[in-house]
Design a protein around this motif. Structure first.
Motif, mmCIF file in Angstrom:
data_model
loop_
_atom_site.group_PDB
_atom_site.id
_atom_site.type_symbol
_atom_site.label_atom_id
_atom_site.label_comp_id
_atom_site.label_asym_id
_atom_site.label_seq_id
_atom_site.Cartn_x
_atom_site.Cartn_y
_atom_site.Cartn_z
ATOM 1 N N ALA A 41 -9.056 10.293 -8.865
ATOM 2 C CA ALA A 41 -9.617 10.586 -10.172
ATOM 3 C C ALA A 41 -9.064 11.788 -10.626
ATOM 4 C CB ALA A 41 -11.257 10.414 -10.046
ATOM 5 N N MET A 42 -9.025 12.754 -9.888
ATOM 6 C CA MET A 42 -8.636 14.123 -10.324
ATOM 7 C C MET A 42 -7.328 14.247 -10.420
ATOM 8 S SD MET A 42 -10.705 17.362 -8.606
ATOM 9 C CE MET A 42 -10.020 17.078 -6.987
ATOM 10 N N GLN A 43 -6.189 13.603 -9.502
ATOM 11 C CA GLN A 43 -4.813 14.034 -9.629
ATOM 12 C C GLN A 43 -4.114 12.992 -9.944
ATOM 13 O OE1 GLN A 43 -4.612 17.214 -8.939
ATOM 14 N NE2 GLN A 43 -4.128 17.466 -6.918
ATOM 15 N N GLY A 44 -4.729 11.724 -10.593
ATOM 16 C CA GLY A 44 -3.848 10.695 -10.919
ATOM 17 C C GLY A 44 -3.133 9.882 -9.781
ATOM 18 N N LEU A 45 -3.815 10.219 -8.745
ATOM 19 C CA LEU A 45 -3.244 9.388 -7.463
ATOM 20 C C LEU A 45 -3.594 7.786 -7.729
ATOM 21 C CD1 LEU A 45 -4.014 11.737 -4.797
ATOM 22 C CD2 LEU A 45 -2.150 11.534 -6.243
ATOM 23 N N ARG A 46 -2.843 6.856 -7.144
ATOM 24 C CA ARG A 46 -3.042 5.621 -6.923
ATOM 25 C C ARG A 46 -3.767 4.818 -5.626
ATOM 26 N NH1 ARG A 46 0.701 0.827 -7.234
ATOM 27 N NH2 ARG A 46 -0.962 -0.963 -7.808
ATOM 28 N N PRO A 47 -4.938 4.596 -5.626
ATOM 29 C CA PRO A 47 -5.384 4.180 -3.996
ATOM 30 C C PRO A 47 -4.828 2.929 -4.049
ATOM 31 C CG PRO A 47 -7.319 4.877 -5.614
ATOM 32 C CD PRO A 47 -6.127 4.957 -6.341
ATOM 33 N N ARG A 48 -4.443 2.505 -2.741
ATOM 34 C CA ARG A 48 -4.130 1.088 -2.545
ATOM 35 C C ARG A 48 -5.084 0.499 -1.167
ATOM 36 N NH1 ARG A 48 1.271 -1.021 -3.201
ATOM 37 N NH2 ARG A 48 0.030 -2.952 -2.596
ATOM 38 N N PRO A 49 -6.311 0.419 -1.526
ATOM 39 C CA PRO A 49 -7.157 -0.171 -0.403
ATOM 40 C C PRO A 49 -6.780 -1.601 0.143
ATOM 41 C CG PRO A 49 -8.261 -0.495 -2.484
ATOM 42 C CD PRO A 49 -6.958 0.194 -2.765
ATOM 43 N N LEU A 50 -6.895 -1.628 1.285
ATOM 44 C CA LEU A 50 -6.176 -3.210 1.802
ATOM 45 C C LEU A 50 -7.551 -3.587 2.550
ATOM 46 C CD1 LEU A 50 -2.946 -2.035 3.255
ATOM 47 C CD2 LEU A 50 -3.416 -3.151 1.118
ATOM 48 N N PRO A 51 -8.081 -4.747 2.060
ATOM 49 C CA PRO A 51 -9.116 -5.526 2.714
ATOM 50 C C PRO A 51 -8.723 -6.019 3.908
ATOM 51 C CG PRO A 51 -8.411 -6.694 0.613
ATOM 52 C CD PRO A 51 -7.453 -5.646 0.943
ATOM 53 N N LEU A 52 -10.020 -5.807 4.693
ATOM 54 C CA LEU A 52 -9.826 -6.382 6.190
ATOM 55 C C LEU A 52 -9.353 -7.909 6.182
ATOM 56 C CD1 LEU A 52 -12.951 -4.805 7.603
ATOM 57 C CD2 LEU A 52 -10.517 -4.224 8.223
ATOM 58 N N GLY A 53 -8.469 -8.515 7.067
ATOM 59 C CA GLY A 53 -8.164 -9.905 7.094
ATOM 60 C C GLY A 53 -9.212 -10.732 7.228
ATOM 61 N N ALA A 54 -8.914 -11.972 7.269
ATOM 62 C CA ALA A 54 -9.801 -13.110 7.401
ATOM 63 C C ALA A 54 -10.657 -13.150 8.367
ATOM 64 C CB ALA A 54 -9.234 -14.421 7.168
ATOM 65 N N ASP A 55 -10.004 -12.541 9.750
ATOM 66 C CA ASP A 55 -10.746 -12.238 11.118
ATOM 67 C C ASP A 55 -11.598 -11.228 11.145
ATOM 68 O OD1 ASP A 55 -8.778 -10.453 11.033
ATOM 69 O OD2 ASP A 55 -7.887 -11.050 12.812
#
Ligand SMILES: Cc1ncc(COP(=O)(O)O)c(C=O)c1O
Length: 412
Positions: free
Chosen positions: A135-149
């Protein structure tokens, strides 16, 4: 199996303490170490910053000072814990502080790189920090969901890494899943990150003291963790490893991290020793007196032996759980198991509360799972008793009548 119970303050039998993954038991040497702190403060006062006996290597005749204690303990205890060379490790107050510092360093954000790849299984100290800095630095979070398992989807992590990636954050052992990422998976992530000039940080909090780590072989640029859990170091004792030769200049460094702290210059000057740049204002010293007493015991026993023991005890727990008809929610394969076994149970909170009344200490999460970690102070008899009591509770439904006592805190 290992039995280090004589070295810890273990609750009297037949009580069974199985919560090493939340807060380890106190090693028996801790009260004397805290006495040393009181004596050093009383007898040496200010001068203790420069010189105290090396209580952390008793009998060595060496002196150390409070000023450099974070890196002294880093070299003597954290480096062997991680298989790291001297000069790369330092004590920290908590992981949140360290991750904030890492994200404040400009070096990885070069040439338009602004993405941070992380698993949604990461601890809030990582995830919250990423969103705060984004939010502060204009970064781009790339959260990755856990797999189906329900576990980390390593291929998705690999696919997400590109020339836009600045950092990749993964947990060595998932705090909600108990999943230990295999060395080959971590190595593949490190390799892909490095091919794209990104940095790779492993959060090893849940691996610390229960898994033998070779941080260089894994290819981590940074490894963080804490001694609160299996390493039995209590609070204020996390740590940082920074790969030899990696330059980071955190913007959060405090005056203890300055190259000329007593010059009291107007402008900050980064300390030449990169790990020291992760210090803030005045270091909290008391916690460093109890920090490594548990770790010392585990290192003396040999981390490979501790891991073998943990695998044998979790295997027995899984066998007993399945014989009782319970569903395992953490991984079964040894290579993917951490020290914690997670069982899906109905009314987990009440069951956990009832187990406490029987002197069996586990914990529950979201009323869905029961977590337990038989560790170095637990015996085979402890594990057998745990499941005998558990089966009895489930059979008689005794836990349905338990009322949790009023509490002044949210910890479960
Ligand atoms: C994976 C992981 N990282 C970090 C932490 C603790 O972070 P902090 O030192 O910021 O409290 C925990 C605590 O449970 C954890 O499980």
């Amino acid at each position: 199996m290992l039995d280090l119970r004589d070295h810890f303050f273990v609750p009297d039998a037949p009580a069974v303490e199985l919560r090493a993954f939340t807060h380890g038991l106190m090693p028996k040497t801790v009260p004397a170490m805290m006495e040393r702190f009181v004596e050093d403060w009383r007898e040496r006062g200010v001068d203790a910053w420069n010189e105290v006996p090396n209580h952390w290597r008793p009998g060595s005749g060496e002196v150390v000072g409070w000023w450099t204690l974070p890196e002294t303990l880093g070299d003597a205890f954290i480096a062997p814990l991680l298989g790291a060379p001297a000069g790369t490790c330092i004590m920290q107050p908590n992981v949140h502080w360290t991750v904030q510092c890492l994200l404040s360093a400009p070096e990885p954000f070069t040439a338009g790189r602004n993405e941070i790849v992380f698993s949604e299984g990461a601890f809030p100290s990582v995830q919250h920090s990423v969103y705060q800095w984004a939010a502060m630095q204009g970064l781009r979070p790339r959260p990755l969901p856990l797999g189906a398992d329900g576990f980390v989807h390593v291929d998705a992590v690999l696919d997400a890494i590109s020339d836009r990636t600045a950092w990749v954050f993964l947990s060595h052992v998932g705090f909600t899943t108990g999943e230990k990422l295999p060395d080959a998976a971590l190595h593949a992530v490190a390799e892909k990150a490095h091919r794209h000039d990104a940095l790779f940080c492993i959060d090893g909090y849940h691996a610390t003291g229960s898994v033998a780590v070779d941080v260089e072989a894994l290819g981590a640029d940074v490894y963080v963790g804490g001694l609160l859990k299996e390493a039995c170091g209590s609070t204020g004792n996390s740590y940082l490893y920074v790969r030899d030769g990696l330059t980071l200049t955190p913007r959060l460094s405090g005056w203890f991290a300055d190259a000329d702290p007593f010059g009291f210059q107007k402008q900050p000057q980064p300390h030449p020793d990169v790990r020291r740049r992760f210090l803030a204002g005045t270091t909290a010293i008391a916690s460093l007196y109890h920090a490594v007493e548990g770790l010392r015991l585990l290192l003396d026993a040999g981390l490979e032996n501790v891991r073998t023991d943990s695998l044998a005890k979790t295997a027995l727990a899984i066998e007993q759980a399945e014989a009782a008809g319970l569903t395992l929610q953490s991984p079964r394969e040894a290579e993917r198991r951490g020290a914690m076994v997670i069982l899906a149970v109905k009314d987990a909170a009440a069951l956990c509360e009832w187990l406490k009344t029987q002197g069996v200490f586990t914990d529950s999460r979201q009323n869905r799972v029961l977590r337990l970690a038989p560790f170095v102070w637990n015996t085979t008899a402890d594990i057998e008793r745990t499941f005998a009591v558990l089966e009895d509770g489930l059979k008689t439904n005794a836990h349905q009548h338990v009322v949790a006592p009023a509490s002044a805190g949210p910890v479960t």
